[in-house]
Design an enzyme around this catalytic site. Structure first.
Site, PDB file in Angstrom:
ATOM      1  N   LEU A 169      -5.134   0.913   6.862  1.00 31.08           N
ATOM      2  CA  LEU A 169      -4.564   1.268   5.572  1.00 31.08           C
ATOM      3  C   LEU A 169      -5.167   0.453   4.446  1.00 31.08           C
ATOM      4  O   LEU A 169      -5.294   0.923   3.325  1.00 31.08           O
ATOM      5  CB  LEU A 169      -3.046   1.048   5.587  1.00 31.08           C
ATOM      6  CG  LEU A 169      -2.289   1.649   6.764  1.00 31.08           C
ATOM      7  CD1 LEU A 169      -0.800   1.431   6.577  1.00 31.08           C
ATOM      8  CD2 LEU A 169      -2.609   3.118   6.930  1.00 31.08           C
ATOM      9  N   GLY A 170      -5.487  -0.806   4.746  1.00 27.03           N
ATOM     10  CA  GLY A 170      -6.044  -1.646   3.704  1.00 27.03           C
ATOM     11  C   GLY A 170      -6.448  -2.983   4.266  1.00 27.03           C
ATOM     12  O   GLY A 170      -6.111  -3.319   5.402  1.00 27.03           O
ATOM     13  N   HIS A 207       1.706  -6.299   0.831  1.00 26.25           N
ATOM     14  CA  HIS A 207       1.240  -7.057   1.990  1.00 26.25           C
ATOM     15  C   HIS A 207      -0.169  -7.612   1.749  1.00 26.25           C
ATOM     16  O   HIS A 207      -0.437  -8.798   1.970  1.00 26.25           O
ATOM     17  CB  HIS A 207       1.261  -6.126   3.202  1.00 26.25           C
ATOM     18  CG  HIS A 207       0.742  -6.702   4.475  1.00 26.25           C
ATOM     19  ND1 HIS A 207       1.564  -7.088   5.505  1.00 26.25           N
ATOM     20  CD2 HIS A 207      -0.520  -6.929   4.896  1.00 26.25           C
ATOM     21  CE1 HIS A 207       0.829  -7.540   6.505  1.00 26.25           C
ATOM     22  NE2 HIS A 207      -0.446  -7.457   6.166  1.00 26.25           N
ATOM     23  N   GLU A 208      -1.071  -6.762   1.268  1.00 23.80           N
ATOM     24  CA  GLU A 208      -2.461  -7.202   1.068  1.00 23.80           C
ATOM     25  C   GLU A 208      -2.572  -8.225  -0.051  1.00 23.80           C
ATOM     26  O   GLU A 208      -3.342  -9.177   0.048  1.00 23.80           O
ATOM     27  CB  GLU A 208      -3.365  -5.992   0.799  1.00 23.80           C
ATOM     28  CG  GLU A 208      -3.438  -4.969   1.924  1.00 23.80           C
ATOM     29  CD  GLU A 208      -3.830  -5.550   3.264  1.00 23.80           C
ATOM     30  OE1 GLU A 208      -4.456  -6.617   3.299  1.00 23.80           O
ATOM     31  OE2 GLU A 208      -3.475  -4.939   4.288  1.00 23.80           O
ATOM     32  N   HIS A 211      -1.799 -11.555   1.339  1.00 20.81           N
ATOM     33  CA  HIS A 211      -2.964 -12.222   1.927  1.00 20.81           C
ATOM     34  C   HIS A 211      -3.856 -12.834   0.842  1.00 20.81           C
ATOM     35  O   HIS A 211      -4.331 -13.959   0.964  1.00 20.81           O
ATOM     36  CB  HIS A 211      -3.808 -11.228   2.738  1.00 20.81           C
ATOM     37  CG  HIS A 211      -3.205 -10.818   4.043  1.00 20.81           C
ATOM     38  ND1 HIS A 211      -2.680 -11.708   4.944  1.00 20.81           N
ATOM     39  CD2 HIS A 211      -3.085  -9.585   4.613  1.00 20.81           C
ATOM     40  CE1 HIS A 211      -2.258 -11.045   6.014  1.00 20.81           C
ATOM     41  NE2 HIS A 211      -2.474  -9.766   5.835  1.00 20.81           N
ATOM     42  N   HIS A 217       0.012 -13.311   8.343  1.00 20.15           N
ATOM     43  CA  HIS A 217       1.049 -12.521   9.008  1.00 20.15           C
ATOM     44  C   HIS A 217       2.108 -13.463   9.561  1.00 20.15           C
ATOM     45  O   HIS A 217       1.785 -14.570  10.013  1.00 20.15           O
ATOM     46  CB  HIS A 217       0.447 -11.712  10.172  1.00 20.15           C
ATOM     47  CG  HIS A 217      -0.554 -10.691   9.724  1.00 20.15           C
ATOM     48  ND1 HIS A 217      -1.750 -10.493  10.371  1.00 20.15           N
ATOM     49  CD2 HIS A 217      -0.517  -9.808   8.704  1.00 20.15           C
ATOM     50  CE1 HIS A 217      -2.419  -9.518   9.754  1.00 20.15           C
ATOM     51  NE2 HIS A 217      -1.686  -9.092   8.746  1.00 20.15           N
ATOM     52  N   ASP A 232       2.475 -19.002  10.945  1.00 20.05           N
ATOM     53  CA  ASP A 232       1.962 -18.684   9.607  1.00 20.05           C
ATOM     54  C   ASP A 232       2.012 -19.884   8.669  1.00 20.05           C
ATOM     55  O   ASP A 232       1.828 -19.736   7.471  1.00 20.05           O
ATOM     56  CB  ASP A 232       2.725 -17.505   9.016  1.00 20.05           C
ATOM     57  CG  ASP A 232       4.210 -17.808   8.814  1.00 20.05           C
ATOM     58  OD1 ASP A 232       4.667 -18.904   9.231  1.00 20.05           O
ATOM     59  OD2 ASP A 232       4.920 -16.955   8.251  1.00 20.05           O
TER      60      ASP A 232
END
Ligand SMILES: [Zn+2]
Length: 667
Positions: A169-170, A207-208, A211, A217, A232
């Protein structure tokens, strides 16, 4: 260009990803966490948490969205882009009354589409590029940024594409990577909440960006032993064994005290968008430390003013078109073609190009292709209009046209035994500045040396490393030219495979055709292992590539590419371009037939395993390529006793296609 490392992190969601190939196997990113370069960036983030500023304001991130499209629905609307910016602000801001108002905290980070571009022009923060790069290939990752990239110290670059291999997805870069590879790539139908992403809640973007702001994660490193310094690296996210793909409550780790449930609501797990709604205070600290220590300029007041993202910014009455263009191949050989891409801002509807020295010399296409038949450097001018406003740009000496000449006559042979590296006109291309092709003395099919690429140590997933052969004159070969070489490869874990690709260019490297591809089972020659793979003599395979389609081309470039996915060593040896049969370095390690004794005093025996119903023949050639004799075999032992002293190549042919080679020396 000396880059240290780029760390990419991938969100696969429920769908299967090329980078994270199953739901239960951690992403490629999770294989990086013991990497020394990552630990360097990690140390900066963690040390920074000890001295975070006590009083801090909301930090605003200027955003530019580069939409790659082919004119279809992937050319998402401005409104869809704005819907993603809205979700980012809801989620990172824990905005009351929205989906982002979960049990987490306000990270005090906000996002705004840029209103001023790097050149001071008015913009809505969206660049639209009509290009097949929207069908995103792993190894083309740098090309998106070569086409369109805004200074990453001033903007968060987000790329929208139609597809990413494997249904990913990405993905996002991690802070501290190379500047010009910084940013996110997201599939159009997971960006925002309306239009093509109407079934999305926009959490892929959340989410991206997490990061990009230094978050791992929650299932990073599985359960670990210390809830703060393992996993994490965030104390208040309970450890998670493996990625969660369900909203059902679960407690997958028991090492935390108190033993808390998995935080399936955290944006940094893989749970469905409908139940993810929080960042923790510990994650907010990491984000703040990342912004202060690794992204220190992007949120400053002066940058907000420069990008039009400050509160005081007043948009001009009309935000007109701004002309701009790029080409990925502005340096060509004579009579070849330059492909131009329009990257003008604010949606022009007409284009007028002027190409000094080019054919055609003008064009009204959005992305014209122009050939050049004279040597020199040439200006390019583009005027764009939206019917109301217009703008013009001229770039002097943008196109450079050089003479191709004629390549080296065949045969071309390279077995890497010269102790000079790179040898024989070969170029080693290492675009990311990381791990590169190297001379190797651990494994070889020729006496002592081969070249190898250490995918086992490489963490820069998706990047290419190339062995580029010198310009070759394929028309110099009397018969059909072939390319042959030996390779050996093993995986490090069964789910991930590096790729080996051979490409050929007849236009001085402007464009490339894929002529050979191997990955997974078709690439593997040795057992999967997490220690360095060193092939023995039986663990080599030979590539044989028919180049008949290029047999009239006098100036050909061929390159062997490794695309890394963190597998194991890939070795290349005995590159040979010329006739199919005739070379001293192209012996197949074939067990199909045996020749003995070898060397022989004049009488030798060929044995082979005859396949029922199939006839075999043996062709014996001299080293200069002359067919000496052909023997049609009826049984499994063939005795030859009529050759004079010398070295010969024996080629076994079985109808219709089983072929092997042996060398025999008659003393
Ligand atoms: Zn991720």
């Amino acid at each position: 260009m000396n880059k240290i490392l780029i760390l990419y992190v991938f969100l696969s969601g429920i769908s299967i990803s090329a980078f994270c190939q199953t739901q239960v196997t951690p992403c490629g990113f999770d294989r990086l966490t013991n990497n020394s370069e990552l630990l360097e960036a990690e140390a900066i983030i963690r040390n920074g948490i000890q001295s975070l500023p006590k009083n801090h304001d909301i930090k605003i991130i200027p955003v530019v969205v580069h939409v790659f499209h082919e004119g279809g629905s992937e050319n998402i609307s401005d409104a869809q882009i704005e819907s993603q910016i809205l979700v980012l602000n809801e989620d990172f801001g824990k905005l009351a009354g929205t989906n982002g108002d979960g049990n987490g905290v306000d990270t005090e980070v906000r996002f705004r589409l840029a209103k001023i571009d790097p050149n001071g022009n008015c913009t809505n923060g969206v660049v639209r590029i009509k290009s097949s790069l929207t069908n995103h290939k792993t190894y083309e990752r740098p090309l998106l940024k070569e086409v369109s990239f805004w200074d990453n110290q001033k903007y968060l670059n987000i790329y929208i594409v139609k597809s990413i291999p494997g249904g990913t997805l990405g993905y996002s870069s991690f802070p501290g990577g190379p500047a010009d590879e910084d940013g996110l790539v997201v599939r159009h139908n997971y960006f925002g909440t309306i239009g093509t992403a109407a079934s999305s809640l926009g959490r892929t973007g959340t989410h991206e960006v997490g990061h990009w702001l230094g978050l791992y994660h929650t299932f990073n490193n599985s359960c670990g032993t210390d809830v703060c310094t393992d996993g994490d690296y965030v104390c208040d996210t309970p450890p998670v064994s493996t990625a969660n793909f369900s909203c059902s409550p679960i407690n997958s780790c028991s090492n935390d005290s108190p033993d808390l449930m998995d935080q399936i609501e955290n944006y940094m797990d893989y749970t469905p968008e409908s139940c993810s709604n929080m960042f923790t205070a510990g994650q907010a600290d990491r984000i703040l430390s990342t912004l202060v220590n690794l992204r220190p300029t992007i949120w400053t007041n002066s940058n907000l003013i420069a990008t039009g993202c400050d509160d005081a910014y007043v948009a001009p009455p009309v935000c007109g078109v701004t002309s701009n263009f790029v080409s990925l191949n502005p340096e060509i050989c004579i009579n070849n073609t330059v492909n131009f891409l329009d990257i003008s801002l604010n949606n022009p509807t007409s284009w007028q190009w002027y190409f000094t020295g080019g054919t055609p010399s003008t064009s009204i296409a959005q992305n014209p292709q122009v050939s050049y038949s004279t040597l020199g450097s040439f200006d390019v001018k583009l005027v764009v209009s939206d019917g109301v406003t217009s703008d013009s740009i001229t770039i002097s000496n943008y196109v450079s046209v050089t003479n191709p000449g004629v390549g080296i006559a065949l045969p071309f042979q390279e077995n890497f035994e010269s102790n000079v590296f790179p040898p024989n006109g070969i170029t080693i291309n290492n675009p990311d500045g990381g791990i590169a092709w190297e001379l190797d003395s651990n494994a070889s099919v020729s006496p002592t040396h081969s070249v190898s690429l250490d995918n086992l140590s490489s963490t820069n997933y998706g990047t290419i490393d190339e062995i580029i052969l010198p310009f070759l004159d394929l028309s110099s070969n009397a018969s059909t030219p072939y390319m042959k070489f030996k390779w050996a490869y093993a995986k490090s874990v069964s789910l991930y495979s590096d790729e080996m690709i051979v490409q050929l260019s007849t236009d001085c490297g402007a464009t490339w055709n894929q002529i050979y591809y191997r990955s997974n089972a078709s690439l593997v020659t040795g057992p999967t292992q997490t220690t360095p793979f060193i092939p023995d003599a039986t663990q080599w395979k030979q590539a044989t590539i028919n180049l008949n389609a290029y047999s009239s081309d006098e100036y050909v470039l061929i390159k062997i590419m490794n695309v890394t996915d963190g597998g194991n060593f890939l070795y290349i040896d005995d590159i040979n371009i010329g006739d199919l049969t005739l070379s001293t370095i192209e012996m197949e390690n074939s067990s199909d037939f045996k020749v003995f004794p070898n060397p022989s005093n004049g009488t030798f025996t060929i044995t082979y395993s005859k396949i029922d119903g199939k006839n075999s023949s043996f062709e014996i050639y001299s080293l200069d390529g002359k067919l000496i004799k052909t023997i049609y075999a009826n049984n499994q032992n063939v005795i030859v006793n009529d050759l004079s002293k010398g070295t010969y190549i024996i080629k076994m042919r079985e109808e219709f296609d089983r072929v092997g080679f042996k060398k025999i020396v008659i003393q």
